[in-house]
Design an enzyme around this catalytic site. Sequence first.
Site, PDB file in Angstrom:
ATOM      1  N   GLY A   1     -39.064  14.805  39.743  1.00  0.00           N
ATOM      2  CA  GLY A   1     -40.091  14.309  40.649  1.00  0.00           C
ATOM      3  C   GLY A   1     -39.696  14.399  42.106  1.00  0.00           C
ATOM      4  O   GLY A   1     -40.536  14.575  42.969  1.00  0.00           O
TER       5      GLY A   1
ATOM      6  N   VAL B   1     -32.162  20.726  40.945  1.00  0.00           N
ATOM      7  CA  VAL B   1     -30.745  20.877  40.645  1.00  0.00           C
ATOM      8  C   VAL B   1     -30.442  22.356  40.474  1.00  0.00           C
ATOM      9  O   VAL B   1     -31.185  23.086  39.791  1.00  0.00           O
ATOM     10  CB  VAL B   1     -30.344  20.096  39.378  1.00  0.00           C
ATOM     11  CG1 VAL B   1     -28.852  20.233  39.114  1.00  0.00           C
ATOM     12  CG2 VAL B   1     -30.721  18.631  39.522  1.00  0.00           C
TER      13      VAL B   1
ATOM     14  N   GLY C   1     -36.198  15.740  43.153  1.00  0.00           N
ATOM     15  CA  GLY C   1     -35.057  16.589  43.414  1.00  0.00           C
ATOM     16  C   GLY C   1     -35.027  17.816  42.542  1.00  0.00           C
ATOM     17  O   GLY C   1     -35.641  17.862  41.471  1.00  0.00           O
TER      18      GLY C   1
ATOM     19  N   ASP D   1     -33.162   4.871  33.523  1.00  0.00           N
ATOM     20  CA  ASP D   1     -33.886   6.069  33.078  1.00  0.00           C
ATOM     21  C   ASP D   1     -33.112   6.768  31.962  1.00  0.00           C
ATOM     22  O   ASP D   1     -32.973   7.995  31.965  1.00  0.00           O
ATOM     23  CB  ASP D   1     -34.113   7.012  34.257  1.00  0.00           C
ATOM     24  CG  ASP D   1     -35.195   8.056  33.956  1.00  0.00           C
ATOM     25  OD1 ASP D   1     -36.036   7.799  33.069  1.00  0.00           O
ATOM     26  OD2 ASP D   1     -35.203   9.120  34.605  1.00  0.00           O
TER      27      ASP D   1
END
Length: 818
Positions: A94, A98, A96, A208
């Site tokens: 949402g 990677v 970031g 999370d």
Amino acid sequence: MEPARWQQIKELFEEALRRAPQARSAYLATACRDDAALREEVEALLASHEQATAERRFESPLLGVDAAEAPPASAVEGQQVGAYRIVEALGQGGMGAVYLAERADKQFDKQVAIKLIRRGFDSELLRRRFWAERRILARLEHPHIAHLYDGGVTEDGLPYLIMEYVEGRPIDEYCNALQLSTDDRLRLFLEVCEAVHYAHQNLIVHRDLKPSNILVTREGSVKLLDFGIAKLLDEEAVPEDPGAVPLTRAGVQMMTPEYAAPEQVRPGQVTTATDVYSLGVILYELLAGQRPYRLSGRSRGEVERIICDEEPARPSTAVTRPAEPGTTRHASPEEVGRMRATQPSRLRRRLAGDLDVIVMTALRKDPARRYPSAQQLADDLRRHLDGRPVVARSDTLSYRAAKFIRRNWLGVAASAAVFVALLGGFGVALWQAGIARQERLRAEQRFDDVRHLANDLLFDFHDALVDLPGATPIREMMVARALAYLDTLAREAHDESALRLELAEAYRRIAEVQGNPANPNLGQTDRAAESYRKGLALAAGVLDAPGSPRESALQTYALLLAGLGEVLGARGDLAAADTSLRAAVVHYRELAERYPDDVEHQVRYAVGLIKLGDLTGNPNFTNRGDPDAALRSYRLALPLLERSRALDATHARAARLHGLIYERIGTIHEVHDSLDAALEAYRRSLDLREAFAAEHPNHADGLRDQAIAYEKMADMLLHRNAPAEALQLYERAHALFVALLEADPQNANAQVTVAISHLHQGDVAGRAAPAHLGDVAAARRHYRAALLLFDSALATDPDNARTARLRDLVRGRLDALP
């Protein structure tokens, strides 16, 4: 869309979210003015937020905005970030993205993962959360948590983190691909619990947890990832930029709904129990092949209702249900069984019983009824794997017998065979003797298992709850269960000194819960006295036995004597109480002098002196009281407490008693009308107690002490003819007393304390204090409230002489009012 336009829309959207739904239209009418297109864009985002499905991840203020709707991430392959060059994108969430990266200078053959805020999502709030993740990861050094290596800001202003690159698969995919058995899945899950427990020990809640954030490497090692929405439990201690916006905003929910706890869906207090719930969902999915709830396609309101109000099916039931349209499950029961190297019917039987109970305990709606920690969830899973009784399950005789048979089925079968073989003659009898020896060893192991369980209840779990408001009934249940176990064992081991001491300690602890006036208790002083006497009989037998553990026996014996003295004092038998307390002090002194560097022995000696001083200073003692003798006892206790704090500055009981001793000294000065000396002692006591309460905010006795300190200072204000200021302090104390009673309504001590608080306020409002406000109506209200509470306490404990005296005092005050 132009970046500047998007930024304007985003800022208006975030500001609108801060406002109540009914106030948003008026706000946008003013903020957007004549720009109808701008208002339409913001309202579309708000509508999307309200209609967002449960499948979306609420991870940023842009609730309900899918990644595809937001400006795309920049193409950064080949870009250098710090000492690393980005190779390829690994994934995005949402806020970031990677990337896989490698050293730009090729000096080291090392790959890392780089996390960047996605272009267009770099609001102040998300930057703050990004840096919070960096602070959190910097705290964590654990083999099952991905490491943070570095962090900084790119040339174009995007924050980044450089982390360990984990090449692995999500835990559910890994388990299914290798067709791991139920036991193997549990062993792998234990590594997850270990990592989560480590984070909790560092005051970090992940918030999370889900399979995609738990990777398993090719070597079979778990790695916990993505602390992007984690919460620091001591966040106020984390330095932040001046003027920065808060990390948490009203209306911003950060979670993945399928794995979110009820307190995340209907916003409540997030604690370590929140992660325990998410672990329960993951465990459910690993075992049963599906999640506890069907949330796909549901409205947000339906998601909230299901998670917060509906009870899921047990894993053993869910595992054999056929797939239904709209579920997130893609495998049939046969396929679920195949991925666990078994048949659906066998898998159902494997999950029924312990595993059902363990999972459902982790998934309880009320956080207080879940496992207290990830470690205790893991401990129950280990007990299950070892074939031992699990704590979450009711420990009935049939259950314990079944567990014993499963663990020792060869021995049980052999025992049956032995009975038949007895008919076969002497040769078979010799074989039987060998089997009997094996069975005896197993029985001894079982004896030790039950004893270990009893001591877990008696010490570890009980001690973890003793200072928490509201824990009195739970403490009684735990100690009673432990006492029942030990009582049974004691009948099988009459001459074992250590077991007799454990049983004596169990009687002491249950007496404290039953009716010791110095502790949260149930007001059963008669039962408490009986339990103390049973414990004394056991401990005395150990003291007299040759080769007994002298230190432990003497300590237990002294604690029992002191407790009995307190109960006898509350029941009005002051002479017997004095005898018991003086004997306890003699034993405490022996231990303190023998072990001068042992903090516990020094503190217990000080406590004994304080209790003796309280009794001898009591005006009802020998019909006169002896405040000078009491002061001598308190002054002997003070250096013991100061030495204890010097030996161990973190010792909570010594710190609490340090404040208590100054209050006691102040009381004696007040009796002698040395009001300046009393005020100084009370001020010192208040400073120490406020510091203790700030450091231990959930310590019931610490909060009660703080309230008493307010009352003592109020007494001084009355002597100085300041009744209005005194009443303010009495009211502050009363608020604390009431909060403690509401948290623990079965605590008779808390009930009496609130009644005494009403008495004090009635005195200062009416005419019974040295200075008063002359408010007869208020005095009458307080006295009547006190009378109701005293009558209620006496209904439970009719022999409590102290409560009876206080009730009679209130009646007299009430009758004396005009």
